[in-house]
Design a protein around this motif. Structure first.
Motif, PDB file in Angstrom:
ATOM      1  N   ARG A 101       0.823  -1.211   0.000  1.00  0.00           N
ATOM      2  CA  ARG A 101       0.000   0.000   0.000  1.00  0.00           C
ATOM      3  C   ARG A 101       0.856   1.260   0.000  1.00  0.00           C
ATOM      4  NH1 ARG A 101      -4.562  -1.938   4.472  1.00  0.00           N
ATOM      5  NH2 ARG A 101      -5.626  -3.450   3.107  1.00  0.00           N
ATOM      6  N   ALA A 104       1.898   1.796  -3.545  1.00  0.00           N
ATOM      7  CA  ALA A 104       0.789   2.341  -4.330  1.00  0.00           C
ATOM      8  C   ALA A 104       0.589   3.827  -4.043  1.00  0.00           C
ATOM      9  CB  ALA A 104      -0.493   1.567  -4.038  1.00  0.00           C
ATOM     10  N   THR A 108       0.797   6.867  -6.792  1.00  0.00           N
ATOM     11  CA  THR A 108      -0.296   7.830  -6.957  1.00  0.00           C
ATOM     12  C   THR A 108       0.197   9.252  -6.728  1.00  0.00           C
ATOM     13  OG1 THR A 108      -1.922   6.176  -6.273  1.00  0.00           O
ATOM     14  CG2 THR A 108      -2.575   8.487  -6.120  1.00  0.00           C
ATOM     15  N   ARG A 269      -4.447   4.179 -16.604  1.00  0.00           N
ATOM     16  CA  ARG A 269      -4.079   3.018 -15.806  1.00  0.00           C
ATOM     17  C   ARG A 269      -4.201   1.734 -16.619  1.00  0.00           C
ATOM     18  NH1 ARG A 269      -7.255   2.973 -10.201  1.00  0.00           N
ATOM     19  NH2 ARG A 269      -6.481   0.823 -10.379  1.00  0.00           N
ATOM     20  N   HIS A 275      -2.213  -1.015  -8.366  1.00  0.00           N
ATOM     21  CA  HIS A 275      -3.408  -1.212  -7.541  1.00  0.00           C
ATOM     22  C   HIS A 275      -3.908  -2.655  -7.634  1.00  0.00           C
ATOM     23  CE1 HIS A 275      -3.374   3.053  -6.775  1.00  0.00           C
ATOM     24  NE2 HIS A 275      -3.266   3.257  -8.073  1.00  0.00           N
ATOM     25  N   VAL A 278      -1.498  -4.604  -5.524  1.00  0.00           N
ATOM     26  CA  VAL A 278      -1.810  -4.505  -4.100  1.00  0.00           C
ATOM     27  C   VAL A 278      -2.925  -5.480  -3.731  1.00  0.00           C
ATOM     28  CG1 VAL A 278      -2.774  -3.008  -2.299  1.00  0.00           C
ATOM     29  CG2 VAL A 278      -1.013  -2.134  -3.837  1.00  0.00           C
ATOM     30  N   ARG A 279      -3.960  -5.550  -4.556  1.00  0.00           N
ATOM     31  CA  ARG A 279      -5.071  -6.452  -4.236  1.00  0.00           C
ATOM     32  C   ARG A 279      -4.612  -7.905  -4.199  1.00  0.00           C
ATOM     33  NH1 ARG A 279      -8.328  -7.517  -0.888  1.00  0.00           N
ATOM     34  NH2 ARG A 279     -10.269  -8.558  -1.429  1.00  0.00           N
TER      35      ARG A 279
END
Length: 302
Positions: A101, A104, A108, A269, A275, A278-279
């Motif tokens: 996270r 990420a 961002t 994206r 992202h 991360v999931r």
């Protein structure tokens, strides 16, 4: 695009280095590694220079590619993003949810592009299969099984990898399995997991759509028992993952480079961006907790 390579192990030598050197729209600026002598040797093979300081490599590049253990990759990638570099990441992006996270958030904040190299999502044959099944409704169940002989007697260049030995197939090939199941079946709501022999794990997923899926992941089978398979079942019938084409992972990595170039130029994206990475880390961490507890555990999300 001026791009640097971080990492000097087999994945860097056999896949990243050749792809970065051969891609017609990238210029390989240099190599950094944790062992300077290995960085120098690989740089010589790739006809580029070795860097002693990763920050110096970031400063000379528009993008960087990672072929490092995940928990070495994550903090370095965050620093690269802060330096304005687009990121070609390896899977898993980290084995710690906070580290994933934080990366990420750095991506961002910097506004840079990111692509995570899930090999099957960039091999033409299997990528086309995932795209077709993701556009088909009515799937009720699926499975993805990765029976690898890396620790089971093969002569794999990755058998001596310390992080693979420590974290096992769950973290090494689990990301690949999830990259096949999540697009057609959707978000994961809950996870159950059980151990098998060696590093084998069996993971059952309940998806928010109501569908279910399973993964069997191992590096511990003998070579004669190895295979990679996936299938989906539903109102459209039964569909099975096609065989990958010949040529190994270099061609898929070059397609991942295409994706990074496009994301950087268009500011859009990619489906396999940080992202999504991360999931994947969140779901695998949930499976690891389920293995420790022996119980079904809700799959936490960001």
């Amino acid at each position: 695009m001026r791009i640097g390579l971080l990492g000097t192990g087999p994945w860097a030598r056999l896949t990243h280095g050749p792809a970065l050197r051969e891609h017609p729209e990238t210029e390989l600026v240099g190599v950094w590694g944790r062992r300077p002598e290995a960085a120098g040797e690989l740089a010589g093979r790739l006809d580029t220079r070795a860097y002693e300081d990763p920050e110096a490599l970031f400063a000379d590049c528009e993008a960087v590619a990672f072929a490092l253990p995940p928990d070495v990759q994550a903090p370095l990638a965050a620093r690269a993003a802060a330096a304005g570099c687009h990121l070609l990441l390896d899977k898993p992006v980290a084995t710690s949810v906070p580290a994933a996270r934080e990366l990420a958030a750095a991506v961002t904040s910097a506004g840079v592009a990111s692509v995570v190299f899930f090999t099957l999502r960039f091999a033409p044959e299997t990528a086309a299969w995932v795209a077709a099944q993701s556009g088909t409704e009515g799937w009720v169940t699926g499975r993805a099984d990765w029976y690898s002989p890396v620790f089971g007697g093969s002569d794999s260049a990755y058998a001596a990898s310390p992080w693979r030995r420590e974290r096992g197939a769950l973290w090494d090939v689990g990301p690949h399995a999830l990259s096949l199941l999540l697009p057609p079946l959707g978000e994961v709501a809950a996870v159950t997991a059980a151990r098998g022999p060696g590093d084998m794990v069996h993971v059952a997923l309940r998806h928010a759509s109501g569908a279910s899926s399973t993964m069997t992941l191992t590096h511990s089978v003998p070579p004669q028992a190895s295979s990679v398979t996936a299938e989906l079942r539903g109102s459209a019938g039964i569909t099975t993952l096609p065989e990958r084409g010949e040529g190994g992972p270099v061609r898929p990595l070059m397609r991942a480079l295409d994706a990074l170039l496009a994301a950087a130029r268009k500011g859009e994206r990619h489906p396999c961006d940080i992202h999504f990475g991360v999931r994947v880390t969140e779901i695998l961490a949930t499976a690891e907790r389920a293995l420790a507890s022996g119980a079904t555990t809700p799959a936490a999300s960001a």
